[in-house]
Design a protein around this motif. Structure first.
Motif, PDB file in Angstrom:
ATOM      1  N   SER A  46       0.759  -1.275   0.068  1.00 39.59           N
ATOM      2  CA  SER A  46      -0.089   0.091  -0.022  1.00 39.59           C
ATOM      3  C   SER A  46       0.820   1.379   0.064  1.00 39.59           C
ATOM      4  O   SER A  46       0.617   2.314  -0.439  1.00 39.59           O
ATOM      5  N   LEU A  47       1.971   1.104   0.701  1.00 40.95           N
ATOM      6  CA  LEU A  47       2.862   2.458   0.766  1.00 40.95           C
ATOM      7  C   LEU A  47       3.548   2.890  -0.694  1.00 40.95           C
ATOM      8  O   LEU A  47       3.461   4.004  -1.185  1.00 40.95           O
ATOM      9  N   VAL A  48       3.973   1.714  -1.416  1.00 40.59           N
ATOM     10  CA  VAL A  48       4.140   1.738  -2.778  1.00 40.59           C
ATOM     11  C   VAL A  48       3.162   2.291  -3.679  1.00 40.59           C
ATOM     12  O   VAL A  48       3.406   3.102  -4.482  1.00 40.59           O
ATOM     13  N   TRP A  49       1.968   1.670  -3.488  1.00 40.49           N
ATOM     14  CA  TRP A  49       0.761   2.212  -4.274  1.00 40.49           C
ATOM     15  C   TRP A  49       0.525   3.604  -4.028  1.00 40.49           C
ATOM     16  O   TRP A  49       0.240   4.412  -4.959  1.00 40.49           O
TER      17      TRP A  49
ATOM     18  N   THR B 225      -7.795 -12.060   9.467  1.00 40.70           N
ATOM     19  CA  THR B 225      -6.596 -11.833   9.469  1.00 40.70           C
ATOM     20  C   THR B 225      -5.807 -12.195  10.961  1.00 40.70           C
ATOM     21  O   THR B 225      -6.667 -11.832  11.875  1.00 40.70           O
ATOM     22  N   ASP B 226      -4.805 -13.270  10.797  1.00 45.09           N
ATOM     23  CA  ASP B 226      -4.275 -13.595  12.105  1.00 45.09           C
ATOM     24  C   ASP B 226      -3.489 -12.267  12.648  1.00 45.09           C
ATOM     25  O   ASP B 226      -3.424 -11.313  12.303  1.00 45.09           O
ATOM     26  N   TRP B 227      -2.738 -12.625  13.826  1.00 51.92           N
ATOM     27  CA  TRP B 227      -1.953 -11.837  14.599  1.00 51.92           C
ATOM     28  C   TRP B 227      -1.254 -11.079  13.809  1.00 51.92           C
ATOM     29  O   TRP B 227      -0.353 -11.511  13.101  1.00 51.92           O
ATOM     30  N   HIS B 228      -1.319  -9.713  14.145  1.00 52.52           N
ATOM     31  CA  HIS B 228      -0.402  -8.711  13.215  1.00 52.52           C
ATOM     32  C   HIS B 228      -0.058  -7.419  14.318  1.00 52.52           C
ATOM     33  O   HIS B 228      -0.794  -7.339  15.116  1.00 52.52           O
ATOM     34  N   LEU B 229       0.432  -6.614  13.712  1.00 53.33           N
ATOM     35  CA  LEU B 229       0.758  -5.335  14.494  1.00 53.33           C
ATOM     36  C   LEU B 229      -0.311  -4.145  14.168  1.00 53.33           C
ATOM     37  O   LEU B 229      -0.270  -3.798  12.954  1.00 53.33           O
ATOM     38  N   HIS B 230      -0.677  -3.500  15.204  1.00 53.43           N
ATOM     39  CA  HIS B 230      -1.314  -2.094  14.930  1.00 53.43           C
ATOM     40  C   HIS B 230      -0.722  -1.313  15.951  1.00 53.43           C
ATOM     41  O   HIS B 230      -0.233  -1.596  17.229  1.00 53.43           O
ATOM     42  N   ALA B 231      -0.410   0.151  15.466  1.00 56.10           N
ATOM     43  CA  ALA B 231       0.460   0.749  16.611  1.00 56.10           C
ATOM     44  C   ALA B 231      -0.478   2.076  16.676  1.00 56.10           C
ATOM     45  O   ALA B 231       0.176   3.015  17.368  1.00 56.10           O
ATOM     46  N   VAL B 232      -1.526   2.267  16.200  1.00 58.61           N
ATOM     47  CA  VAL B 232      -2.468   3.459  16.610  1.00 58.61           C
ATOM     48  C   VAL B 232      -3.922   2.708  16.543  1.00 58.61           C
ATOM     49  O   VAL B 232      -4.326   1.673  15.791  1.00 58.61           O
ATOM     50  N   GLN B 233      -4.828   3.308  17.478  1.00 58.36           N
ATOM     51  CA  GLN B 233      -6.099   2.937  17.464  1.00 58.36           C
ATOM     52  C   GLN B 233      -6.899   3.111  16.073  1.00 58.36           C
ATOM     53  O   GLN B 233      -6.805   4.002  15.339  1.00 58.36           O
ATOM     54  N   ASP B 234      -8.187   2.198  16.018  1.00 58.18           N
ATOM     55  CA  ASP B 234      -8.679   2.342  14.752  1.00 58.18           C
ATOM     56  C   ASP B 234      -9.735   3.517  14.506  1.00 58.18           C
ATOM     57  O   ASP B 234      -9.861   3.776  13.635  1.00 58.18           O
ATOM     58  N   ASP B 235      -9.788   4.449  15.646  1.00 61.23           N
ATOM     59  CA  ASP B 235     -10.451   5.722  15.813  1.00 61.23           C
ATOM     60  C   ASP B 235      -9.718   6.662  15.073  1.00 61.23           C
ATOM     61  O   ASP B 235     -10.230   7.838  14.838  1.00 61.23           O
TER      62      ASP B 235
ATOM     63  N   PHE C 196      -7.352   8.289   9.158  1.00 60.96           N
ATOM     64  CA  PHE C 196      -7.022   7.519   8.244  1.00 60.96           C
ATOM     65  C   PHE C 196      -5.501   7.651   7.692  1.00 60.96           C
ATOM     66  O   PHE C 196      -4.529   6.621   7.704  1.00 60.96           O
ATOM     67  N   ALA C 197      -5.082   9.199   7.637  1.00 63.52           N
ATOM     68  CA  ALA C 197      -3.700   9.364   7.224  1.00 63.52           C
ATOM     69  C   ALA C 197      -2.700   8.740   8.376  1.00 63.52           C
ATOM     70  O   ALA C 197      -1.682   8.288   7.963  1.00 63.52           O
ATOM     71  N   VAL C 198      -3.136   9.010   9.855  1.00 66.81           N
ATOM     72  CA  VAL C 198      -2.311   8.812  10.835  1.00 66.81           C
ATOM     73  C   VAL C 198      -1.953   7.138  10.507  1.00 66.81           C
ATOM     74  O   VAL C 198      -0.895   6.591  10.845  1.00 66.81           O
ATOM     75  N   ARG C 199      -3.078   6.377  10.531  1.00 68.64           N
ATOM     76  CA  ARG C 199      -3.119   4.770  10.368  1.00 68.64           C
ATOM     77  C   ARG C 199      -2.142   4.620   9.324  1.00 68.64           C
ATOM     78  O   ARG C 199      -1.196   3.587   9.602  1.00 68.64           O
ATOM     79  N   ILE C 200      -2.206   5.111   7.998  1.00 65.29           N
ATOM     80  CA  ILE C 200      -1.360   4.856   7.005  1.00 65.29           C
ATOM     81  C   ILE C 200      -0.014   5.374   7.139  1.00 65.29           C
ATOM     82  O   ILE C 200       0.897   4.346   6.955  1.00 65.29           O
ATOM     83  N   ALA C 201       0.480   6.255   7.845  1.00 66.42           N
ATOM     84  CA  ALA C 201       1.584   6.529   8.220  1.00 66.42           C
ATOM     85  C   ALA C 201       2.285   5.728   9.238  1.00 66.42           C
ATOM     86  O   ALA C 201       3.575   5.203   8.985  1.00 66.42           O
TER      87      ALA C 201
ATOM     88  N   MET D 100       5.707   1.131  10.303  1.00 69.51           N
ATOM     89  CA  MET D 100       6.153  -0.059  10.992  1.00 69.51           C
ATOM     90  C   MET D 100       6.619  -1.113  10.144  1.00 69.51           C
ATOM     91  O   MET D 100       7.351  -2.008  10.394  1.00 69.51           O
ATOM     92  N   ALA D 101       5.944  -1.210   9.007  1.00 72.02           N
ATOM     93  CA  ALA D 101       6.521  -2.116   7.922  1.00 72.02           C
ATOM     94  C   ALA D 101       8.096  -1.844   7.493  1.00 72.02           C
ATOM     95  O   ALA D 101       8.994  -2.702   7.360  1.00 72.02           O
TER      96      ALA D 101
END
Length: 176
Positions: A13-16, A97-107, A110-115, A120-121
């Motif tokens: 998604s970052l490359v896209w 989706t099995d266990w993975h990392l989230h580093a911000v809350q879902d609320d 969207f731009a913060v979640r993408i960043a 993290m990737a």
């Protein structure tokens, strides 16, 4: 080097996003942002507003810079993104989706979640010393970023279209 599924998804998604700023721009409407959200498996809040779209669009030059940076420069960029967005990594599992990392809350916006997901990737890419998996398209007429997740590191084009264009040009050159 095989990355975890969430890392590969975030890198894709970052490359896209970085490539969406090239001509023709492929992220111009809230509907295109919603399609990006769905296609790349994001979760959490998507407001679908013009302001949200513009916030995401504004991040694209920084994402391109990150993807094409040297390893040491990428560290500074990633750390800044994580700091600015108050990332707090936690394990999450939802849907299929099995266990993975989230580093911000879902609320979060969207731009913060993408960043944060992108940063993290890139942490994994940097730690594994795999920056060579990122580069610029081999098509001389294209400036797209290439993400090469192949085993033999053979991907040189950013898209099928660029690969096909190069193949047609090579064929025509052989016929001349």
């Amino acid at each position: 080097m095989a990355f975890a599924h969430d890392v590969e998804g975030a890198l894709g998604s970052l490359v896209w996003l970085a490539n969406s700023a090239l001509e023709p721009d492929t992220l111009e409407t809230p509907e295109q942002l919603a399609a990006f959200y769905a296609d790349h498996g994001y979760t959490g809040v998507l407001r679908g507003t013009r302001a949200e779209l513009e916030e995401v669009r504004a991040m694209r030059p920084a994402f391109r810079q990150l993807l094409l940076a040297s390893r040491d420069d990428a560290v500074d960029l990633v750390n800044a993104m994580l700091r600015e967005n108050a990332a707090l990594p936690q394990l999450a599992r939802h849907g299929d989706t099995d266990w993975h990392l989230h580093a911000v809350q879902d609320d979060q916006r969207f731009a913060v979640r993408i960043a944060v997901e992108s940063a993290m990737a890139m942490v994994d890419v940097i730690r594994a010393d795999e920056m060579s998996r990122l580069g610029v398209c081999a098509d001389d007429t294209c400036d797209g970023v290439v993400l090469d997740l192949s085993r033999n590191r053979s991907r040189i084009f950013c898209s099928t279209a660029c690969g096909n264009r190069a193949a047609v040009a090579a064929y025509r050159a052989r016929q001349a």
